[in-house]
Scaffold this motif. Structure first.
Motif, mmCIF file in Angstrom:
data_model
loop_
_atom_site.group_PDB
_atom_site.id
_atom_site.type_symbol
_atom_site.label_atom_id
_atom_site.label_comp_id
_atom_site.label_asym_id
_atom_site.label_seq_id
_atom_site.Cartn_x
_atom_site.Cartn_y
_atom_site.Cartn_z
ATOM 1 N N LEU A 14 -19.790 -18.858 23.809
ATOM 2 C CA LEU A 14 -18.675 -19.564 24.421
ATOM 3 C C LEU A 14 -17.416 -18.711 24.269
ATOM 4 O O LEU A 14 -17.408 -17.724 23.551
ATOM 5 C CB LEU A 14 -18.460 -20.919 23.742
ATOM 6 N N ARG A 15 -16.360 -19.109 24.946
ATOM 7 C CA ARG A 15 -15.081 -18.440 24.732
ATOM 8 C C ARG A 15 -14.633 -18.683 23.294
ATOM 9 O O ARG A 15 -14.963 -19.703 22.687
ATOM 10 C CB ARG A 15 -14.040 -18.951 25.722
ATOM 11 N N VAL A 16 -13.848 -17.748 22.763
ATOM 12 C CA VAL A 16 -13.443 -17.834 21.356
ATOM 13 C C VAL A 16 -12.733 -19.149 21.053
ATOM 14 O O VAL A 16 -13.009 -19.807 20.044
ATOM 15 C CB VAL A 16 -12.540 -16.641 20.987
ATOM 16 N N GLY A 17 -11.806 -19.553 21.930
ATOM 17 C CA GLY A 17 -11.077 -20.792 21.702
ATOM 18 C C GLY A 17 -11.982 -22.014 21.690
ATOM 19 O O GLY A 17 -11.772 -22.944 20.900
ATOM 20 N N ASP A 18 -13.002 -22.016 22.548
ATOM 21 C CA ASP A 18 -13.924 -23.151 22.606
ATOM 22 C C ASP A 18 -14.759 -23.233 21.330
ATOM 23 O O ASP A 18 -14.920 -24.312 20.737
ATOM 24 C CB ASP A 18 -14.840 -23.019 23.829
ATOM 25 N N ASP A 19 -15.292 -22.087 20.896
ATOM 26 C CA ASP A 19 -16.069 -22.086 19.663
ATOM 27 C C ASP A 19 -15.202 -22.465 18.468
ATOM 28 O O ASP A 19 -15.643 -23.211 17.579
ATOM 29 C CB ASP A 19 -16.685 -20.701 19.427
ATOM 30 N N LEU A 20 -13.959 -21.963 18.444
ATOM 31 C CA LEU A 20 -13.069 -22.309 17.336
ATOM 32 C C LEU A 20 -12.826 -23.812 17.297
ATOM 33 O O LEU A 20 -12.777 -24.411 16.213
ATOM 34 C CB LEU A 20 -11.743 -21.556 17.477
ATOM 35 N N TRP A 21 -12.677 -24.430 18.472
ATOM 36 C CA TRP A 21 -12.446 -25.888 18.504
ATOM 37 C C TRP A 21 -13.589 -26.617 17.804
ATOM 38 O O TRP A 21 -13.360 -27.471 16.946
ATOM 39 C CB TRP A 21 -12.325 -26.382 19.942
ATOM 40 N N PHE A 22 -14.821 -26.280 18.172
ATOM 41 C CA PHE A 22 -15.969 -27.006 17.609
ATOM 42 C C PHE A 22 -16.146 -26.742 16.125
ATOM 43 O O PHE A 22 -16.500 -27.654 15.365
ATOM 44 C CB PHE A 22 -17.242 -26.640 18.375
ATOM 45 N N ILE A 23 -15.917 -25.524 15.679
ATOM 46 C CA ILE A 23 -16.091 -25.217 14.268
ATOM 47 C C ILE A 23 -14.948 -25.799 13.435
ATOM 48 O O ILE A 23 -15.156 -26.204 12.284
ATOM 49 C CB ILE A 23 -16.205 -23.691 14.064
ATOM 50 N N ALA A 24 -13.762 -25.871 14.012
ATOM 51 C CA ALA A 24 -12.599 -26.368 13.283
ATOM 52 C C ALA A 24 -12.479 -27.887 13.318
ATOM 53 O O ALA A 24 -11.529 -28.437 12.747
ATOM 54 C CB ALA A 24 -11.320 -25.743 13.837
ATOM 55 N N HIS A 25 -13.406 -28.569 13.973
ATOM 56 C CA HIS A 25 -13.397 -30.034 14.021
ATOM 57 C C HIS A 25 -14.735 -30.582 13.529
ATOM 58 O O HIS A 25 -15.775 -29.943 13.709
ATOM 59 C CB HIS A 25 -13.160 -30.547 15.456
ATOM 60 N N GLU A 26 -14.695 -31.749 12.933
ATOM 61 C CA GLU A 26 -15.934 -32.418 12.518
ATOM 62 C C GLU A 26 -16.730 -32.806 13.751
ATOM 63 O O GLU A 26 -16.176 -33.348 14.713
ATOM 64 C CB GLU A 26 -15.609 -33.661 11.681
ATOM 65 N N ASP A 27 -18.032 -32.521 13.737
ATOM 66 C CA ASP A 27 -18.828 -32.750 14.938
ATOM 67 C C ASP A 27 -19.018 -34.235 15.232
ATOM 68 O O ASP A 27 -19.214 -34.611 16.391
ATOM 69 C CB ASP A 27 -20.198 -32.054 14.808
ATOM 70 N N ARG A 28 -18.917 -35.097 14.235
ATOM 71 C CA ARG A 28 -19.127 -36.530 14.467
ATOM 72 C C ARG A 28 -17.857 -37.245 14.916
ATOM 73 O O ARG A 28 -17.888 -38.082 15.816
ATOM 74 C CB ARG A 28 -19.660 -37.213 13.195
ATOM 75 N N THR A 29 -16.744 -36.912 14.288
ATOM 76 C CA THR A 29 -15.509 -37.652 14.558
ATOM 77 C C THR A 29 -14.528 -36.906 15.453
ATOM 78 O O THR A 29 -13.640 -37.519 16.041
ATOM 79 C CB THR A 29 -14.791 -37.976 13.231
ATOM 80 N N GLY A 30 -14.665 -35.593 15.532
ATOM 81 C CA GLY A 30 -13.707 -34.802 16.292
ATOM 82 C C GLY A 30 -12.408 -34.552 15.550
ATOM 83 O O GLY A 30 -11.467 -33.989 16.104
ATOM 84 N N ARG A 31 -12.349 -34.911 14.271
ATOM 85 C CA ARG A 31 -11.129 -34.719 13.494
ATOM 86 C C ARG A 31 -11.048 -33.276 12.981
ATOM 87 O O ARG A 31 -12.053 -32.687 12.603
ATOM 88 C CB ARG A 31 -11.086 -35.684 12.312
ATOM 89 N N PRO A 32 -9.833 -32.714 12.922
ATOM 90 C CA PRO A 32 -9.675 -31.331 12.452
ATOM 91 C C PRO A 32 -10.082 -31.185 10.988
ATOM 92 O O PRO A 32 -9.834 -32.077 10.167
ATOM 93 C CB PRO A 32 -8.178 -31.053 12.636
ATOM 94 N N ARG A 33 -10.665 -30.033 10.658
ATOM 95 C CA ARG A 33 -11.027 -29.716 9.279
ATOM 96 C C ARG A 33 -9.869 -29.023 8.554
ATOM 97 O O ARG A 33 -9.938 -28.816 7.339
ATOM 98 C CB ARG A 33 -12.240 -28.784 9.250
ATOM 99 N N VAL A 34 -8.851 -28.618 9.303
ATOM 100 C CA VAL A 34 -7.702 -27.907 8.730
ATOM 101 C C VAL A 34 -6.425 -28.621 9.142
ATOM 102 O O VAL A 34 -6.448 -29.551 9.951
ATOM 103 C CB VAL A 34 -7.661 -26.438 9.202
#
Length: 221
Positions: A14-34
């Motif tokens: 995926l594009r870098v920004g798209d992958d960063l979004w998914f890794i930087a957010h919880e996959d269940r809730t969509g809440r940021p990890r940072v």
């Protein structure tokens, strides 16, 4: 979700920004990890990095230089490139600060258009807010595992996009919160390779880290 749809949405890269979004957010809730500051700066760095990786810009000594060649096929990064062309006197720090104001929202909207995120209403503190959750939780969770395998050297040749993504994760503090079991080794690998990478990518990750640190100090004072 059918396998066919999964293959269409969850491509290997995926594009870098798209992958960063998914890794930087919880996959269940969509809440940021940072923190929001770290997320915003990281997303701004991701969008500029996409332009570096597509060879539309390069960064040298804090200045952004536009390169001639094929225009981005993504409307989001194309608009950023047009803005840089219109105001070439701004330096890297200025562009990162400016883009950080909208980068997270811009990438979120790009993922909504692609069908990879779904906006949902939820109640928080007695009011209704919109949150964005992955349309496929397993697909979102897989992004982190896929990158871990790539950076650990257990999935073929690692791309510069993956290495840069690892550098951004380090810059925003995600590798320091035990994102993966062997995060320390992965962080060391990324640091070593980033040092040999395109100077543009090094400058962006370094500046992202610096801007986050400055923002944290302002909050504390």
């Amino acid at each position: 979700m059918t396998l066919r749809r999964d293959q269409r949405l969850w491509a290997e890269h995926l594009r870098v920004g798209d992958d960063l979004w998914f890794i930087a957010h919880e996959d269940r809730t969509g809440r940021p990890r940072v923190s929001q500051v770290a997320l915003d700066c990281g997303m701004a760095g991701a969008l500029l990095g996409e332009l570096v990786l597509s060879r539309n810009i390069q960064v040298r000594e804090g200045r952004i230089h536009v390169l001639t060649g094929k225009l981005p096929d993504d409307q989001t990064t194309l608009e950023i490139l047009e803005n840089i062309l219109a105001e070439p006197h701004h330096d890297l720090r200025t562009w990162l600060s400016y883009l950080s104001q909208t980068a997270a929202a811009v990438v979120t909207e790009r993922l909504v258009r692609a069908g990879m995120l779904e906006p949902q209403e939820t109640r928080r503190f007695f009011k209704t807010v919109i949150v964005h959750r992955p349309s496929d939780q397993e697909g979102a969770f897989w992004r982190s595992g896929r990158l871990e395998a790539a950076l650990a050297g257990s999935r073929g040749q690692t791309t510069w996009g993956e290495i840069y993504l690892g550098g951004l994760l380090e810059a925003i503090g995600l590798l320091q919160v035990d994102l993966w079991d062997d995060a320390a080794a992965i962080a060391a690998f990324v640091a070593g390779v980033i040092a040999k990478a395109d100077p543009s990518l090094r400058e962006i990750t370094t500046t992202v880290h610096s801007l986050i640190g400055e923002a944290v100090l302002k909050i504390r004072h």
